[in-house]
Structure formats: structure tokens, C-alpha cells
Design a protein around this motif. Structure first.
Motif, mmCIF file in Angstrom:
data_model
loop_
_atom_site.group_PDB
_atom_site.id
_atom_site.type_symbol
_atom_site.label_atom_id
_atom_site.label_comp_id
_atom_site.label_asym_id
_atom_site.label_seq_id
_atom_site.Cartn_x
_atom_site.Cartn_y
_atom_site.Cartn_z
ATOM 1 N N GLU A 1 1.732 6.659 -6.972
ATOM 2 C CA GLU A 1 0.660 7.532 -7.290
ATOM 3 C C GLU A 1 0.975 9.050 -7.073
ATOM 4 O O GLU A 1 0.983 9.951 -7.861
ATOM 5 N N PHE A 2 1.722 9.402 -6.244
ATOM 6 C CA PHE A 2 2.404 10.715 -5.692
ATOM 7 C C PHE A 2 3.342 10.869 -6.831
ATOM 8 O O PHE A 2 3.143 12.140 -7.410
ATOM 9 N N ALA A 3 4.046 10.262 -7.317
ATOM 10 C CA ALA A 3 5.074 10.564 -8.266
ATOM 11 C C ALA A 3 4.515 10.546 -9.483
ATOM 12 O O ALA A 3 4.719 11.371 -10.614
ATOM 13 N N ALA A 4 3.571 9.737 -9.902
ATOM 14 C CA ALA A 4 2.902 9.812 -11.368
ATOM 15 C C ALA A 4 1.957 11.063 -11.337
ATOM 16 O O ALA A 4 2.015 11.712 -12.323
ATOM 17 N N ALA A 5 1.386 11.567 -10.342
ATOM 18 C CA ALA A 5 0.812 12.788 -10.315
ATOM 19 C C ALA A 5 1.665 14.088 -10.759
ATOM 20 O O ALA A 5 1.306 14.835 -11.214
ATOM 21 N N ARG A 6 2.754 13.918 -10.519
ATOM 22 C CA ARG A 6 3.945 14.920 -10.577
ATOM 23 C C ARG A 6 4.571 14.744 -11.807
ATOM 24 O O ARG A 6 5.637 15.436 -12.092
ATOM 25 N N GLU B 1 0.951 -1.132 -0.064
ATOM 26 C CA GLU B 1 -0.066 0.041 -0.053
ATOM 27 C C GLU B 1 0.860 1.223 0.101
ATOM 28 O O GLU B 1 0.416 2.155 -0.631
ATOM 29 N N LEU B 2 1.793 1.426 0.904
ATOM 30 C CA LEU B 2 2.905 2.463 0.759
ATOM 31 C C LEU B 2 3.488 2.500 -0.531
ATOM 32 O O LEU B 2 3.653 3.827 -1.166
ATOM 33 N N GLN B 3 4.049 1.483 -1.214
ATOM 34 C CA GLN B 3 4.496 1.400 -2.543
ATOM 35 C C GLN B 3 3.628 2.163 -3.563
ATOM 36 O O GLN B 3 3.994 2.927 -4.351
ATOM 37 N N ALA C 1 10.976 5.685 1.975
ATOM 38 C CA ALA C 1 10.317 6.108 0.723
ATOM 39 C C ALA C 1 10.956 5.539 -0.260
ATOM 40 O O ALA C 1 10.638 4.905 -1.388
ATOM 41 N N TYR C 2 12.448 6.245 -0.358
ATOM 42 C CA TYR C 2 13.224 5.801 -1.406
ATOM 43 C C TYR C 2 13.694 4.228 -1.636
ATOM 44 O O TYR C 2 13.673 3.792 -2.979
ATOM 45 N N LEU C 3 13.701 3.803 -0.703
ATOM 46 C CA LEU C 3 13.936 2.210 -0.552
ATOM 47 C C LEU C 3 12.687 1.666 -1.224
ATOM 48 O O LEU C 3 13.082 0.746 -2.018
ATOM 49 N N LEU C 4 11.592 1.912 -0.789
ATOM 50 C CA LEU C 4 10.376 1.132 -1.546
ATOM 51 C C LEU C 4 10.253 1.545 -2.743
ATOM 52 O O LEU C 4 9.754 0.675 -3.740
ATOM 53 N N GLN C 5 10.499 2.799 -3.088
ATOM 54 C CA GLN C 5 10.473 3.239 -4.634
ATOM 55 C C GLN C 5 11.646 2.489 -5.464
ATOM 56 O O GLN C 5 11.132 1.936 -6.411
ATOM 57 N N PHE C 6 12.750 2.147 -4.813
ATOM 58 C CA PHE C 6 13.799 1.508 -5.454
ATOM 59 C C PHE C 6 13.273 0.230 -5.928
ATOM 60 O O PHE C 6 13.350 -0.554 -6.963
#
Length: 131
Positions: free
Chosen positions: A10-15, A3-5, A71-76
Motif C-alpha cells: 500500500e505504501f509503494a502503491a500510494a507513491r 499484514e506487513l507485506q 522490508a525489502y526482503l518482504l517486498q521481494f
């Protein structure tokens, strides 16, 4: 974690940040955030570092940097298709085999300089679960 990922994606996609979220960029950003977390502790004594969360301002800084690191680890992991909990579980299992509990460890021994595990070099102390 999934869910966090999703929230982060979604946060990154919106931007429209996806083109910048390459493995290289994300791991670089992760390193920067880890350095920012380390900076908080840089000149503290071990005793001071153990009490860092007692100061509300410092506690907030630590929590913010931990959030950035996570956050960066999960995105990675998302970008590379790594299941972080499964990877951690596999690593714990490998370390349990590599570094079995010895009789001296059970009695509070395990002094620095002892050989840890069956594949460590004689006299090499290895107390890091990530190795």
C-alpha cells in the motif's frame, strides 16, 4: 508477515513505486541495506559487536537497518510470490536432514574441520544454515 507485506504494498502503491519494484531492483536494494547493516559492525571486535545494542544511538541504527532489510526482503517475496515463512520452514527441514546431530555435537564437539552432514565434503566445515 502478510499484514506487513500488505502495508508495504500500500505504501509503494500510494507513491506509484510499483514499476520500480522489480525482483532485480528489490534484491539490489536488499543487498545495499545488508551492506549498511554490516557497515555498523565492520571494525568492531566480536566482544564489541555483542554489546552493540547497549548504545542507544547505535541500537537505533541497527534496528533501522534491520527494518530496511526486512522490508525489502518482504517486498521481494511478495513480487515473486514466495511465502517466506514456508520457505524458511522448508529450509530448516532440509538442513536438519543435511546436518544431523552427531554424538560429538551432543558432547560439545563438532570442531571446525569436521565433516558436517551427509553431503559435505570430507574435512569441509559448513556451519551456515543457508548453505
Amino acid at each position: 508477515m502478510g499484514e506487513l507485506q500488505r502495508e508495504l504494498a500500500e505504501f509503494a502503491a500510494a507513491r506509484r513505486w510499483e514499476p520500480y519494484h522489480t525482483p532485480k531492483n528489490l534484491v539490489t536494494a536488499l543487498g545495499v541495506e545488508v551492506a549498511e547493516l554490516a557497515e555498523i559492525f565492520q571494525w568492531l571486535t566480536p566482544e564489541e559487536s555483542a554489546r552493540v545494542m547497549e548504545d542507544p544511538g547505535t541500537a537505533e541504527r541497527v534496528a533501522d537497518e534491520v527494518a530496511d532489510v526486512l522490508a525489502y526482503l518482504l517486498q521481494f517475496c511478495e513480487v515473486l510470490g514466495i511465502d517466506a515463512p514456508a520457505a524458511l520452514e522448508a529450509k530448516i527441514e532440509r538442513n536438519e536432514r543435511r546436518f544431523p546431530v552427531t554424538v560429538s555435537d551432543e558432547k560439545g564437539g563438532g570442531a571446525v574441520g569436521e565433516t558436517d552432514g551427509c553431503d559435505a565434503a570430507p574435512g569441509k566445515a559448513n556451519r551456515h544454515s543457508s548453505e
